[in-house]
Design a protein around this motif. Structure first.
Motif, PDB file in Angstrom:
ATOM      1  N   VAL A  14       0.894  -1.240  -0.116  1.00 60.59           N
ATOM      2  CA  VAL A  14       0.071  -0.073  -0.119  1.00 60.59           C
ATOM      3  C   VAL A  14       0.828   1.421  -0.051  1.00 60.59           C
ATOM      4  CG1 VAL A  14      -2.219  -0.999   0.977  1.00 60.59           C
ATOM      5  CG2 VAL A  14      -0.371  -0.100   2.623  1.00 60.59           C
ATOM      6  N   ALA A  15       2.259   1.236   0.263  1.00 54.57           N
ATOM      7  CA  ALA A  15       3.161   2.122   0.408  1.00 54.57           C
ATOM      8  C   ALA A  15       4.229   1.938  -0.796  1.00 54.57           C
ATOM      9  CB  ALA A  15       3.782   2.333   1.626  1.00 54.57           C
ATOM     10  N   ASP A  16       4.477   3.347  -1.415  1.00 47.61           N
ATOM     11  CA  ASP A  16       5.518   3.368  -2.199  1.00 47.61           C
ATOM     12  C   ASP A  16       6.932   3.003  -1.658  1.00 47.61           C
ATOM     13  OD1 ASP A  16       7.545   4.309  -3.981  1.00 47.61           O
ATOM     14  OD2 ASP A  16       6.745   6.061  -4.431  1.00 47.61           O
ATOM     15  N   PRO A  17       7.765   1.943  -2.160  1.00 47.72           N
ATOM     16  CA  PRO A  17       8.896   1.743  -1.144  1.00 47.72           C
ATOM     17  C   PRO A  17      10.045   2.838  -1.535  1.00 47.72           C
ATOM     18  CG  PRO A  17       8.523   0.487  -3.320  1.00 47.72           C
ATOM     19  CD  PRO A  17       7.220   1.189  -3.133  1.00 47.72           C
ATOM     20  N   GLU A  18       9.787   3.611  -2.564  1.00 44.61           N
ATOM     21  CA  GLU A  18      10.607   4.723  -2.615  1.00 44.61           C
ATOM     22  C   GLU A  18      10.539   5.810  -1.514  1.00 44.61           C
ATOM     23  OE1 GLU A  18      13.491   4.320  -4.493  1.00 44.61           O
ATOM     24  OE2 GLU A  18      12.814   2.182  -4.930  1.00 44.61           O
ATOM     25  N   THR A  19       9.335   6.083  -1.285  1.00 42.52           N
ATOM     26  CA  THR A  19       8.965   7.474  -0.697  1.00 42.52           C
ATOM     27  C   THR A  19       8.354   7.106   0.729  1.00 42.52           C
ATOM     28  OG1 THR A  19       6.761   7.543  -1.851  1.00 42.52           O
ATOM     29  CG2 THR A  19       8.830   8.555  -2.578  1.00 42.52           C
ATOM     30  N   GLY A  20       7.577   5.877   0.815  1.00 40.50           N
ATOM     31  CA  GLY A  20       6.759   5.351   1.919  1.00 40.50           C
ATOM     32  C   GLY A  20       5.158   6.210   1.892  1.00 40.50           C
ATOM     33  N   VAL A  21       5.154   6.760   0.859  1.00 42.60           N
ATOM     34  CA  VAL A  21       3.778   7.579   0.595  1.00 42.60           C
ATOM     35  C   VAL A  21       3.008   6.327   0.310  1.00 42.60           C
ATOM     36  CG1 VAL A  21       2.263   8.991  -0.924  1.00 42.60           C
ATOM     37  CG2 VAL A  21       4.711   9.863  -0.025  1.00 42.60           C
ATOM     38  N   LEU A  22       1.773   6.644   0.907  1.00 49.11           N
ATOM     39  CA  LEU A  22       0.410   5.584   0.572  1.00 49.11           C
ATOM     40  C   LEU A  22      -0.048   5.827  -0.780  1.00 49.11           C
ATOM     41  CD1 LEU A  22      -1.666   5.542   4.093  1.00 49.11           C
ATOM     42  CD2 LEU A  22      -0.211   3.632   3.114  1.00 49.11           C
ATOM     43  N   TYR A  23       0.024   4.833  -1.706  1.00 51.36           N
ATOM     44  CA  TYR A  23      -0.448   4.875  -2.905  1.00 51.36           C
ATOM     45  C   TYR A  23      -1.969   5.529  -3.074  1.00 51.36           C
ATOM     46  CZ  TYR A  23       3.105   1.842  -4.432  1.00 51.36           C
ATOM     47  OH  TYR A  23       4.521   1.138  -4.746  1.00 51.36           O
ATOM     48  N   GLY A  24      -2.702   5.182  -2.106  1.00 47.84           N
ATOM     49  CA  GLY A  24      -4.045   5.866  -2.236  1.00 47.84           C
ATOM     50  C   GLY A  24      -4.101   7.510  -1.794  1.00 47.84           C
ATOM     51  N   GLU A  25      -3.018   7.730  -1.223  1.00 47.88           N
ATOM     52  CA  GLU A  25      -3.178   9.355  -0.948  1.00 47.88           C
ATOM     53  C   GLU A  25      -2.696  10.075  -2.012  1.00 47.88           C
ATOM     54  OE1 GLU A  25      -0.499   9.574   2.493  1.00 47.88           O
ATOM     55  OE2 GLU A  25      -2.197   9.293   3.957  1.00 47.88           O
ATOM     56  N   LEU A  26      -1.978   9.403  -2.983  1.00 52.88           N
ATOM     57  CA  LEU A  26      -1.707   9.942  -4.284  1.00 52.88           C
ATOM     58  C   LEU A  26      -2.707  10.462  -5.098  1.00 52.88           C
ATOM     59  CD1 LEU A  26       1.289   7.607  -5.614  1.00 52.88           C
ATOM     60  CD2 LEU A  26       1.544  10.022  -4.624  1.00 52.88           C
ATOM     61  N   PHE A  27      -4.096   9.742  -4.892  1.00 52.39           N
ATOM     62  CA  PHE A  27      -5.149  10.174  -5.512  1.00 52.39           C
ATOM     63  C   PHE A  27      -5.897  10.755  -4.851  1.00 52.39           C
ATOM     64  CE2 PHE A  27      -3.853   6.132  -7.878  1.00 52.39           C
ATOM     65  CZ  PHE A  27      -4.290   6.571  -9.065  1.00 52.39           C
ATOM     66  N   GLN A  28      -5.745  11.163  -3.558  1.00 52.77           N
ATOM     67  CA  GLN A  28      -6.681  12.100  -2.711  1.00 52.77           C
ATOM     68  C   GLN A  28      -5.930  13.365  -2.763  1.00 52.77           C
ATOM     69  OE1 GLN A  28      -7.219  10.494   1.059  1.00 52.77           O
ATOM     70  NE2 GLN A  28      -7.727   8.442   0.322  1.00 52.77           N
ATOM     71  N   GLY A  29      -4.760  13.685  -3.307  1.00 55.16           N
ATOM     72  CA  GLY A  29      -4.301  14.972  -3.358  1.00 55.16           C
ATOM     73  C   GLY A  29      -3.577  15.629  -2.213  1.00 55.16           C
ATOM     74  N   ARG A  30      -3.609  14.601  -1.133  1.00 52.05           N
ATOM     75  CA  ARG A  30      -2.860  15.045   0.259  1.00 52.05           C
ATOM     76  C   ARG A  30      -1.702  14.253   0.547  1.00 52.05           C
ATOM     77  NH1 ARG A  30      -7.761  13.735   4.116  1.00 52.05           N
ATOM     78  NH2 ARG A  30      -8.258  12.093   2.150  1.00 52.05           N
ATOM     79  N   VAL A  31      -0.850  14.494  -0.397  1.00 51.75           N
ATOM     80  CA  VAL A  31       0.499  13.604  -0.157  1.00 51.75           C
ATOM     81  C   VAL A  31       1.386  14.486   0.862  1.00 51.75           C
ATOM     82  CG1 VAL A  31       2.617  12.683  -1.304  1.00 51.75           C
ATOM     83  CG2 VAL A  31       0.345  12.674  -2.525  1.00 51.75           C
ATOM     84  N   GLU A  32       1.810  13.551   1.929  1.00 50.70           N
ATOM     85  CA  GLU A  32       2.785  14.327   2.698  1.00 50.70           C
ATOM     86  C   GLU A  32       3.920  13.175   2.845  1.00 50.70           C
ATOM     87  OE1 GLU A  32       3.288  15.415   7.461  1.00 50.70           O
ATOM     88  OE2 GLU A  32       1.403  15.909   6.486  1.00 50.70           O
ATOM     89  N   TYR A  33       4.994  13.643   2.378  1.00 54.66           N
ATOM     90  CA  TYR A  33       6.292  12.885   2.103  1.00 54.66           C
ATOM     91  C   TYR A  33       6.870  12.893   3.634  1.00 54.66           C
ATOM     92  CZ  TYR A  33       5.779  12.684  -2.802  1.00 54.66           C
ATOM     93  OH  TYR A  33       5.225  12.833  -4.091  1.00 54.66           O
ATOM     94  N   PRO A  34       7.197  11.574   4.102  1.00 54.18           N
ATOM     95  CA  PRO A  34       7.877  11.290   5.306  1.00 54.18           C
ATOM     96  C   PRO A  34       9.366  11.864   5.170  1.00 54.18           C
ATOM     97  CG  PRO A  34       7.482   9.164   4.356  1.00 54.18           C
ATOM     98  CD  PRO A  34       6.909  10.154   3.492  1.00 54.18           C
ATOM     99  N   GLU A  35       9.669  12.001   6.272  1.00 59.13           N
ATOM    100  CA  GLU A  35      11.387  12.498   6.464  1.00 59.13           C
ATOM    101  C   GLU A  35      12.185  11.356   5.987  1.00 59.13           C
ATOM    102  OE1 GLU A  35      12.548  14.127  10.104  1.00 59.13           O
ATOM    103  OE2 GLU A  35      10.726  15.441  10.472  1.00 59.13           O
ATOM    104  N   GLY A  36      13.097  11.696   5.283  1.00 59.01           N
ATOM    105  CA  GLY A  36      14.081  10.650   4.829  1.00 59.01           C
ATOM    106  C   GLY A  36      14.453   9.842   5.845  1.00 59.01           C
ATOM    107  N   ARG A  37      14.844  10.225   7.126  1.00 61.15           N
ATOM    108  CA  ARG A  37      15.526   9.512   8.222  1.00 61.15           C
ATOM    109  C   ARG A  37      14.309   8.409   8.593  1.00 61.15           C
ATOM    110  NH1 ARG A  37      13.595  10.998  12.911  1.00 61.15           N
ATOM    111  NH2 ARG A  37      12.609  13.124  13.002  1.00 61.15           N
TER     112      ARG A  37
END
Length: 163
Positions: A14-37
């Protein structure tokens, strides 16, 4: 009115392995990328977990889409089929051989579709897919970590916190 309820236990992620963002949030327009660490710590934890645990042999995402529209049996079946697109937006890969992904539709029949708009069902179909995507995001965010016969698996919130 269209709503969805989902139980999410997909074989895919359910999460993009490169960013940690939930795929479903990409379609909701509320993407908040987690800190790299935070993302790197989550990736390490998941790799450690996977090394110690056997992946479950069977998975599924179950959804119920409910509407107050007056739908025929064929229209309800179309809504269930279209709502599967909501799973595809939120899980990658989706519909694998060890997934039992299923969407059911319930229609109360309280509101007739507008006879002046022959394509009025399209609004219900689009909403069904959107609601399933949103419900998967809510299910993943509400999930708790589990420690069972298949191993100890951390929840998304444990890995990434309540961003």
């Amino acid at each position: 009115t269209v709503a969805a309820l989902v139980v999410a236990n997909a074989a895919g992620s359910v999460a993009d392995p490169e960013t940690g963002v939930l795929y479903g949030e990409l379609f909701q327009g509320r993407v908040e990328y987690p800190e790299g660490r935070v993302h790197e710590a989550a990736r390490r934890r998941l790799a450690e977990t996977a090394a110690l645990s056997a992946p479950p042999p069977l998975n599924t995402t179950l959804a119920v889409v409910v509407t107050d529209a007056d739908l025929s049996k064929a229209q309800a079946q179309k809504l269930a089929g279209t709502a599967h697109d909501g799973i595809a937006r939120a899980v990658r890969p989706v519909h694998l051989l060890n997934d039992g992904d299923t969407v059911f539709t319930l229609a109360t029949g309280v509101r007739p579709l507008d006879p002046e708009r022959p394509l009025a069902l399209n609004d219900v179909l689009a909403a069904g897919a959107d609601m399933v995507t949103r419900a998967i995001v809510r299910a993943v965010r509400a999930a708790e970590s589990v420690d069972g016969p298949g191993g100890a698996w951390p929840s998304y919130e444990e890995l990434y916190g309540g961003r």
